[in-house]
Design a protein around this motif. Structure first.
Motif, PDB file in Angstrom:
ATOM      1  N   LEU A 183       0.821  -1.208   0.000  1.00  0.00           N
ATOM      2  CA  LEU A 183       0.000   0.000   0.000  1.00  0.00           C
ATOM      3  C   LEU A 183       0.861   1.267   0.000  1.00  0.00           C
ATOM      4  CD1 LEU A 183      -2.737  -1.208   2.511  1.00  0.00           C
ATOM      5  CD2 LEU A 183      -2.922  -1.039   0.007  1.00  0.00           C
ATOM      6  N   ALA A 184       1.965   1.248   0.742  1.00  0.00           N
ATOM      7  CA  ALA A 184       2.853   2.414   0.775  1.00  0.00           C
ATOM      8  C   ALA A 184       3.424   2.702  -0.616  1.00  0.00           C
ATOM      9  CB  ALA A 184       3.987   2.189   1.777  1.00  0.00           C
ATOM     10  N   LEU A 185       3.899   1.661  -1.273  1.00  0.00           N
ATOM     11  CA  LEU A 185       4.446   1.851  -2.626  1.00  0.00           C
ATOM     12  C   LEU A 185       3.374   2.337  -3.589  1.00  0.00           C
ATOM     13  CD1 LEU A 185       6.728  -1.308  -2.715  1.00  0.00           C
ATOM     14  CD2 LEU A 185       7.493   1.095  -2.619  1.00  0.00           C
ATOM     15  N   LYS A 186       2.176   1.787  -3.465  1.00  0.00           N
ATOM     16  CA  LYS A 186       1.056   2.210  -4.317  1.00  0.00           C
ATOM     17  C   LYS A 186       0.712   3.678  -4.089  1.00  0.00           C
ATOM     18  CE  LYS A 186      -3.650   0.882  -5.516  1.00  0.00           C
ATOM     19  NZ  LYS A 186      -4.769  -0.024  -5.229  1.00  0.00           N
ATOM     20  N   MET A 187       0.899   4.165  -2.856  1.00  0.00           N
ATOM     21  CA  MET A 187       0.587   5.554  -2.520  1.00  0.00           C
ATOM     22  C   MET A 187       1.767   6.495  -2.779  1.00  0.00           C
ATOM     23  SD  MET A 187      -2.544   5.284  -1.827  1.00  0.00           S
ATOM     24  CE  MET A 187      -2.846   6.972  -1.397  1.00  0.00           C
ATOM     25  N   GLY A 188       2.852   5.973  -3.328  1.00  0.00           N
ATOM     26  CA  GLY A 188       3.968   6.831  -3.711  1.00  0.00           C
ATOM     27  C   GLY A 188       5.057   7.020  -2.673  1.00  0.00           C
ATOM     28  N   VAL A 189       5.050   6.238  -1.611  1.00  0.00           N
ATOM     29  CA  VAL A 189       6.142   6.322  -0.645  1.00  0.00           C
ATOM     30  C   VAL A 189       7.404   5.814  -1.349  1.00  0.00           C
ATOM     31  CG1 VAL A 189       7.035   5.504   1.580  1.00  0.00           C
ATOM     32  CG2 VAL A 189       4.590   6.013   1.319  1.00  0.00           C
ATOM     33  N   ASP A 190       8.487   6.534  -1.156  1.00  0.00           N
ATOM     34  CA  ASP A 190       9.758   6.203  -1.796  1.00  0.00           C
ATOM     35  C   ASP A 190      10.154   4.754  -1.508  1.00  0.00           C
ATOM     36  OD1 ASP A 190      12.400   7.347  -3.048  1.00  0.00           O
ATOM     37  OD2 ASP A 190      13.013   6.191  -1.279  1.00  0.00           O
ATOM     38  N   GLU A 191      10.566   4.047  -2.539  1.00  0.00           N
ATOM     39  CA  GLU A 191      10.949   2.638  -2.414  1.00  0.00           C
ATOM     40  C   GLU A 191      12.085   2.446  -1.414  1.00  0.00           C
ATOM     41  OE1 GLU A 191      12.575  -0.933  -5.279  1.00  0.00           O
ATOM     42  OE2 GLU A 191      11.325   0.626  -6.174  1.00  0.00           O
ATOM     43  N   GLY A 192      13.027   3.378  -1.393  1.00  0.00           N
ATOM     44  CA  GLY A 192      14.138   3.289  -0.442  1.00  0.00           C
ATOM     45  C   GLY A 192      13.661   3.403   0.997  1.00  0.00           C
ATOM     46  N   VAL A 193      12.663   4.224   1.229  1.00  0.00           N
ATOM     47  CA  VAL A 193      12.084   4.353   2.567  1.00  0.00           C
ATOM     48  C   VAL A 193      11.428   3.034   2.966  1.00  0.00           C
ATOM     49  CG1 VAL A 193      10.263   5.498   3.918  1.00  0.00           C
ATOM     50  CG2 VAL A 193      11.786   6.857   2.466  1.00  0.00           C
ATOM     51  N   VAL A 194      10.644   2.469   2.071  1.00  0.00           N
ATOM     52  CA  VAL A 194       9.961   1.202   2.362  1.00  0.00           C
ATOM     53  C   VAL A 194      10.980   0.107   2.632  1.00  0.00           C
ATOM     54  CG1 VAL A 194       8.405  -0.575   1.437  1.00  0.00           C
ATOM     55  CG2 VAL A 194       7.873   1.854   1.092  1.00  0.00           C
ATOM     56  N   ARG A 195      12.020   0.027   1.824  1.00  0.00           N
ATOM     57  CA  ARG A 195      13.072  -0.981   2.015  1.00  0.00           C
ATOM     58  C   ARG A 195      13.724  -0.835   3.392  1.00  0.00           C
ATOM     59  NH1 ARG A 195      14.789  -0.328  -3.112  1.00  0.00           N
ATOM     60  NH2 ARG A 195      16.381   1.124  -2.477  1.00  0.00           N
ATOM     61  N   ALA A 196      14.068   0.402   3.745  1.00  0.00           N
ATOM     62  CA  ALA A 196      14.710   0.648   5.046  1.00  0.00           C
ATOM     63  C   ALA A 196      13.782   0.259   6.200  1.00  0.00           C
ATOM     64  CB  ALA A 196      15.111   2.118   5.161  1.00  0.00           C
ATOM     65  N   LEU A 197      12.520   0.627   6.098  1.00  0.00           N
ATOM     66  CA  LEU A 197      11.569   0.289   7.159  1.00  0.00           C
ATOM     67  C   LEU A 197      11.438  -1.219   7.329  1.00  0.00           C
ATOM     68  CD1 LEU A 197       8.770   2.886   6.356  1.00  0.00           C
ATOM     69  CD2 LEU A 197      10.400   2.975   8.273  1.00  0.00           C
ATOM     70  N   ARG A 198      11.348  -1.928   6.205  1.00  0.00           N
ATOM     71  CA  ARG A 198      11.224  -3.392   6.249  1.00  0.00           C
ATOM     72  C   ARG A 198      12.450  -4.039   6.899  1.00  0.00           C
ATOM     73  NH1 ARG A 198       7.764  -5.956   2.333  1.00  0.00           N
ATOM     74  NH2 ARG A 198       9.445  -7.406   1.836  1.00  0.00           N
ATOM     75  N   ALA A 199      13.594  -3.396   6.771  1.00  0.00           N
ATOM     76  CA  ALA A 199      14.840  -3.907   7.348  1.00  0.00           C
ATOM     77  C   ALA A 199      15.072  -3.386   8.768  1.00  0.00           C
ATOM     78  CB  ALA A 199      16.016  -3.521   6.450  1.00  0.00           C
ATOM     79  N   GLY A 200      14.175  -2.513   9.243  1.00  0.00           N
ATOM     80  CA  GLY A 200      14.339  -1.940  10.576  1.00  0.00           C
ATOM     81  C   GLY A 200      15.483  -0.956  10.651  1.00  0.00           C
ATOM     82  N   LYS A 201      15.781  -0.315   9.527  1.00  0.00           N
ATOM     83  CA  LYS A 201      16.908   0.620   9.430  1.00  0.00           C
ATOM     84  C   LYS A 201      16.406   2.062   9.372  1.00  0.00           C
ATOM     85  CE  LYS A 201      19.931  -2.709   8.667  1.00  0.00           C
ATOM     86  NZ  LYS A 201      20.764  -3.187   9.695  1.00  0.00           N
ATOM     87  N   PRO A 202      17.260   3.023   9.715  1.00  0.00           N
ATOM     88  CA  PRO A 202      16.884   4.433   9.599  1.00  0.00           C
ATOM     89  C   PRO A 202      16.587   4.817   8.150  1.00  0.00           C
ATOM     90  CG  PRO A 202      18.855   4.185  10.948  1.00  0.00           C
ATOM     91  CD  PRO A 202      18.579   2.842  10.316  1.00  0.00           C
ATOM     92  N   VAL A 203      15.748   5.839   7.992  1.00  0.00           N
ATOM     93  CA  VAL A 203      15.431   6.361   6.664  1.00  0.00           C
ATOM     94  C   VAL A 203      16.128   7.709   6.482  1.00  0.00           C
ATOM     95  CG1 VAL A 203      13.256   5.108   6.494  1.00  0.00           C
ATOM     96  CG2 VAL A 203      13.258   7.414   7.419  1.00  0.00           C
ATOM     97  N   ALA A 204      16.394   8.084   5.242  1.00  0.00           N
ATOM     98  CA  ALA A 204      17.160   9.292   4.946  1.00  0.00           C
ATOM     99  C   ALA A 204      16.395  10.577   5.234  1.00  0.00           C
ATOM    100  CB  ALA A 204      17.623   9.267   3.486  1.00  0.00           C
ATOM    101  N   ASP A 205      15.089  10.559   5.082  1.00  0.00           N
ATOM    102  CA  ASP A 205      14.260  11.737   5.314  1.00  0.00           C
ATOM    103  C   ASP A 205      14.176  12.006   6.828  1.00  0.00           C
ATOM    104  OD1 ASP A 205      11.481  12.852   6.057  1.00  0.00           O
ATOM    105  OD2 ASP A 205      11.598  13.304   3.912  1.00  0.00           O
ATOM    106  N   ASP A 206      14.639  13.187   7.267  1.00  0.00           N
ATOM    107  CA  ASP A 206      14.718  13.484   8.700  1.00  0.00           C
ATOM    108  C   ASP A 206      13.362  13.440   9.402  1.00  0.00           C
ATOM    109  OD1 ASP A 206      17.473  13.770   8.552  1.00  0.00           O
ATOM    110  OD2 ASP A 206      17.388  15.961   8.375  1.00  0.00           O
ATOM    111  N   ALA A 207      12.335  13.995   8.776  1.00  0.00           N
ATOM    112  CA  ALA A 207      11.005  14.008   9.399  1.00  0.00           C
ATOM    113  C   ALA A 207      10.452  12.596   9.538  1.00  0.00           C
ATOM    114  CB  ALA A 207      10.049  14.888   8.597  1.00  0.00           C
ATOM    115  N   LEU A 208      10.606  11.790   8.492  1.00  0.00           N
ATOM    116  CA  LEU A 208      10.127  10.408   8.548  1.00  0.00           C
ATOM    117  C   LEU A 208      10.971   9.569   9.506  1.00  0.00           C
ATOM    118  CD1 LEU A 208       9.191   9.642   4.833  1.00  0.00           C
ATOM    119  CD2 LEU A 208       7.675  10.287   6.739  1.00  0.00           C
TER     120      LEU A 208
END
Length: 183
Positions: A87-112
């Motif tokens: 759903l996140a990818l379908k709604m336009g969330v950056d693929e790198g953000v989704v990948r990082a979240l799935r791995a339990g890693k920090p995301v590059a966007d400071d607010a997110l």
């Protein structure tokens, strides 16, 4: 293993049927999650009510996806990680953000990243978030209302995550491409 029924509009308790029909209209199919929850009309109604309120919350759309995925990863919910990644990818969330979240890693966007980190603290500390973490979340540009909205999202996902753990909810075909396995 206790088997839970994956209901449809014809097998679900009468009180659950309107919610399943609404889910079909919203997604184009009845999700396995809703189909399992339908066994308890109250659980299904409660989950859907929380989902509706969280959608209306003050968090930006991308931040909501961060809460959903982060909570689901931390709770080890394979169904919800796959569903919310899709759903996140379908709604336009950056693929790198989704990948990082799935791995339990920090995301590059400071607010997110502030949302991810705060959500992580809420889940892992069971709500006993250190005052410095709350202050860091606020310092990142978020509000006290956002603090409470993250709690709402975590509560919503806790209902579905725990349901999926106990019921071993089968993954819907629509979410297969984002299948995820807890480590």
């Amino acid at each position: 293993m206790v088997q839970f029924t994956v209901h449809d509009e014809t097998t679900a308790p009468e009180e659950s049927r309107p919610a399943l029909e609404a889910g079909r209209k919203r997604l184009g199919f009845v999700s396995s999650l809703n189909a399992v929850m339908a066994e308890s009309p109250e659980l299904l109604a409660g989950y859907n009510a929380l989902a509706e309120q969280f959608q209306k919350s003050s968090l930006p759309g991308n931040a909501k996806h961060v809460v959903w995925i982060t909570t689901s990863v931390l709770n080890g919910c394979e169904y919800c990680v796959a569903a919310h990644s899709t759903l996140a990818l379908k709604m336009g969330v950056d693929e790198g953000v989704v990948r990082a979240l799935r791995a339990g890693k920090p995301v590059a966007d400071d607010a997110l990243e502030a949302v991810r980190r705060f959500t992580e603290r809420v889940v892992t500390d069971r709500g006993w978030v250190d005052e410095q973490e709350v202050e860091a979340f606020l310092a990142a540009g978020h509000t006290r209302r956002n603090v409470l909205d993250v709690i709402l999202g975590v509560g919503m996902k806790t209902l579905s995550n725990y349901t999926n753990h106990i019921a071993h909810t089968p993954l819907d075909g629509a979410f297969q491409a984002q299948e995820w396995t807890r480590s």
